[in-house]
Design an enzyme around this catalytic site. Structure first.
Site, PDB file in Angstrom:
ATOM      1  N   ARG A  61      18.631  33.094   9.025  1.00 36.13           N
ATOM      2  CA  ARG A  61      19.170  33.082  10.383  1.00 36.13           C
ATOM      3  C   ARG A  61      18.932  31.736  11.068  1.00 36.13           C
ATOM      4  O   ARG A  61      19.795  31.211  11.776  1.00 36.13           O
ATOM      5  CB  ARG A  61      18.529  34.219  11.184  1.00 36.13           C
ATOM      6  N   HIS A  65      21.839  29.361  12.575  1.00 35.23           N
ATOM      7  CA  HIS A  65      21.839  28.963  13.982  1.00 35.23           C
ATOM      8  C   HIS A  65      21.751  27.448  14.141  1.00 35.23           C
ATOM      9  O   HIS A  65      22.261  26.898  15.122  1.00 35.23           O
ATOM     10  CB  HIS A  65      20.674  29.638  14.716  1.00 35.23           C
ATOM     11  N   ASP A  66      21.122  26.785  13.185  1.00 33.27           N
ATOM     12  CA  ASP A  66      21.068  25.331  13.229  1.00 33.27           C
ATOM     13  C   ASP A  66      22.441  24.727  12.957  1.00 33.27           C
ATOM     14  O   ASP A  66      22.934  23.896  13.727  1.00 33.27           O
ATOM     15  CB  ASP A  66      20.062  24.819  12.189  1.00 33.27           C
ATOM     16  N   GLY A  71      25.925  20.928  13.672  1.00 32.53           N
ATOM     17  CA  GLY A  71      25.853  20.708  12.242  1.00 32.53           C
ATOM     18  C   GLY A  71      24.438  20.960  11.766  1.00 32.53           C
ATOM     19  O   GLY A  71      23.518  21.212  12.560  1.00 32.53           O
ATOM     20  N   ASP A  73      21.438  19.837  11.264  1.00 33.30           N
ATOM     21  CA  ASP A  73      20.671  18.638  11.619  1.00 33.30           C
ATOM     22  C   ASP A  73      19.259  18.949  12.102  1.00 33.30           C
ATOM     23  O   ASP A  73      18.579  18.076  12.649  1.00 33.30           O
ATOM     24  CB  ASP A  73      21.403  17.839  12.702  1.00 33.30           C
ATOM     25  N   GLU A  87      17.141  24.029  21.854  1.00 31.49           N
ATOM     26  CA  GLU A  87      17.888  25.160  21.312  1.00 31.49           C
ATOM     27  C   GLU A  87      17.013  26.387  21.064  1.00 31.49           C
ATOM     28  O   GLU A  87      17.421  27.521  21.303  1.00 31.49           O
ATOM     29  CB  GLU A  87      18.555  24.758  19.989  1.00 31.49           C
ATOM     30  N   ASN A  93      18.240  32.361  20.579  1.00 38.53           N
ATOM     31  CA  ASN A  93      17.240  31.890  19.619  1.00 38.53           C
ATOM     32  C   ASN A  93      15.814  32.305  19.946  1.00 38.53           C
ATOM     33  O   ASN A  93      14.885  31.974  19.199  1.00 38.53           O
ATOM     34  CB  ASN A  93      17.292  30.363  19.516  1.00 38.53           C
ATOM     35  N   PRO A 176      28.124  32.421  17.556  1.00 36.85           N
ATOM     36  CA  PRO A 176      28.879  33.675  17.638  1.00 36.85           C
ATOM     37  C   PRO A 176      27.975  34.797  18.149  1.00 36.85           C
ATOM     38  O   PRO A 176      26.886  34.996  17.625  1.00 36.85           O
ATOM     39  CB  PRO A 176      29.323  33.919  16.192  1.00 36.85           C
ATOM     40  N   HIS A 206      23.654  39.989   7.428  1.00 30.83           N
ATOM     41  CA  HIS A 206      23.039  41.055   8.218  1.00 30.83           C
ATOM     42  C   HIS A 206      22.461  42.153   7.335  1.00 30.83           C
ATOM     43  O   HIS A 206      21.957  43.153   7.839  1.00 30.83           O
ATOM     44  CB  HIS A 206      24.064  41.666   9.191  1.00 30.83           C
ATOM     45  N   ASP A 259      20.334  47.042   8.379  1.00 36.58           N
ATOM     46  CA  ASP A 259      20.950  48.049   7.515  1.00 36.58           C
ATOM     47  C   ASP A 259      19.855  48.903   6.894  1.00 36.58           C
ATOM     48  O   ASP A 259      18.676  48.718   7.195  1.00 36.58           O
ATOM     49  CB  ASP A 259      21.913  47.433   6.484  1.00 36.58           C
ATOM     50  N   THR A 261      18.632  48.974   4.015  1.00 37.99           N
ATOM     51  CA  THR A 261      17.770  48.267   3.066  1.00 37.99           C
ATOM     52  C   THR A 261      17.518  46.855   3.609  1.00 37.99           C
ATOM     53  O   THR A 261      17.864  45.874   2.977  1.00 37.99           O
ATOM     54  CB  THR A 261      18.427  48.190   1.673  1.00 37.99           C
ATOM     55  N   ASP A 266      21.431  42.896  -0.521  1.00 34.98           N
ATOM     56  CA  ASP A 266      22.409  43.678  -1.278  1.00 34.98           C
ATOM     57  C   ASP A 266      23.676  43.842  -0.447  1.00 34.98           C
ATOM     58  O   ASP A 266      23.855  43.167   0.561  1.00 34.98           O
ATOM     59  CB  ASP A 266      21.819  45.041  -1.672  1.00 34.98           C
TER      60      ASP A 266
END
Length: 334
Positions: A61, A65-66, A71, A73, A87, A93, A176, A206, A259, A261, A266
């Protein structure tokens, strides 16, 4: 095993042609300047995973998010300073964690080859290794072995990223959101050169991790004028979410696994999505267009197809470059 190695090589050739690394990146960028780089990063990641099973999801994650702000960075690693909120302190975050893994890896790398390897490269390698190690821990022999080999040798092997000097909490609005509809998601990914296939495959990340109540509260309370609960949610699943996240929840870390698991990489995420048991509105939106729904069904029925596309999409995302320097400390600009 010979067949697996041959297939790995064939896929590597295809991916190298179809998804070449960004111009600034190279497979052998640090072969001479820091030959022990990958070993040092892998060691730090392995140590962290042995103590905390949430590390793979956290690093995956963090890398996502980076890359989605300026980009790949490492701007997500910078600390807030003075009047500037970085950030990592932006609303999306706040729940990021496991920054210590990158700090530990950076210290180890700096001891080997000071001033040579960017924090951005280390984060990309760490995200790759975190998922790959967890896959191997959970699956002794699997078809995914082939694609992990490809991921390790191409995506993580492509190095040469630079670290950014700018990090602003206000820019995290570019990420997003879990409430996005399919049009918003497609536009957000397209702005970064990522396709619909990348969108659906990367959403499969996810399969690991945990969501706080605030990120899916909109689906289980006051959904709209007609329904208190999102009608696309399976009724028993909605009830379980409401039980852990009541309307006026005051439990700080309350929430749900992403989820069934959530510590295994998976394709359960896609299977549950088709059953009305997804967490975010953005997840559910993947079923609202024929193309994205078809991809969800494809990955739900074939773990191998998901694995293959996930690796390709991670290669694409990790090749979004930015930055200007090699930081000595990942938390601070030079």
């Amino acid at each position: 095993m010979t067949g697996i190695i041959s297939l790995s090589f064939a896929i590597l050739v295809v991916i190298a042609v179809v998804f070449p690394a960004a111009k600034a990146l190279s497979l052998n960028y640090h072969d001479h300047t820091c030959p022990q780089l990958e070993f040092a990063v892998s060691k730090a990641v392995k140590k962290a995973i042995l103590n905390d099973k949430t590390v793979p999801a956290a690093l995956l994650r963090m890398h996502f998010h980076d890359c989605f702000i300026r980009g790949c960075d490492a701007s997500v690693l910078l600390e807030s300073k003075g009047k500037n909120q970085a950030e990592k302190d932006g609303p999306p975050n706040i729940s990021l964690h496991a920054f210590y893994v990158i700090d530990d890896a950076k210290k180890a790398v700096e001891a080997l080859c000071p001033g040579v390897v960017s924090c951005a490269d280390i984060l990309a390698l760490a995200a790759r290794d975190a998922v790959a190690m967890y896959i191997f821990a959970c699956s002794v022999v699997s078809y995914l072995y082939t694609f992990v080999l490809v991921w390790r040798s191409h995506m993580g092997g492509s190095k040469g990223r630079k670290d950014g000097r700018i990090s602003k909490a206000s820019e995290t609005r570019r990420l997003p959101a879990p409430t996005f509809n399919i049009s918003q998601l497609q536009q957000n990914f397209a702005q970064r050169g990522l396709s619909v296939e990348d969108l659906v495959a990367l959403s499969g990340g996810h399969t690991l991790g945990f969501a706080h109540c605030s990120s899916f509260q909109n689906r289980i309370h006051n959904f709209n004028a007609s329904f208190d609960v999102d009608p696309t949610l399976h009724s028993s699943f909605a009830s379980s979410l409401r039980s852990v996240c009541p309307a006026h929840n005051k439990v700080r870390n309350a929430g749900s696994a992403l989820d069934s698991t959530s510590t295994t990489f998976d394709n359960a995420y896609y299977k549950l999505l088709l059953q009305g048991k997804s967490i975010f509105s953005s997840d559910q939106s993947l079923l609202t267009t024929p193309k994205t729904k078809a991809l969800v069904s494809k990955y739900a029925s074939s773990k191998e197809e998901f694995d293959k596309q996930f690796v390709k999409s991670m290669i694409r995302m990790s090749s979004i470059t930015g930055g200007q320097e090699i930081r000595r400390d990942c938390k601070l600009v030079n």
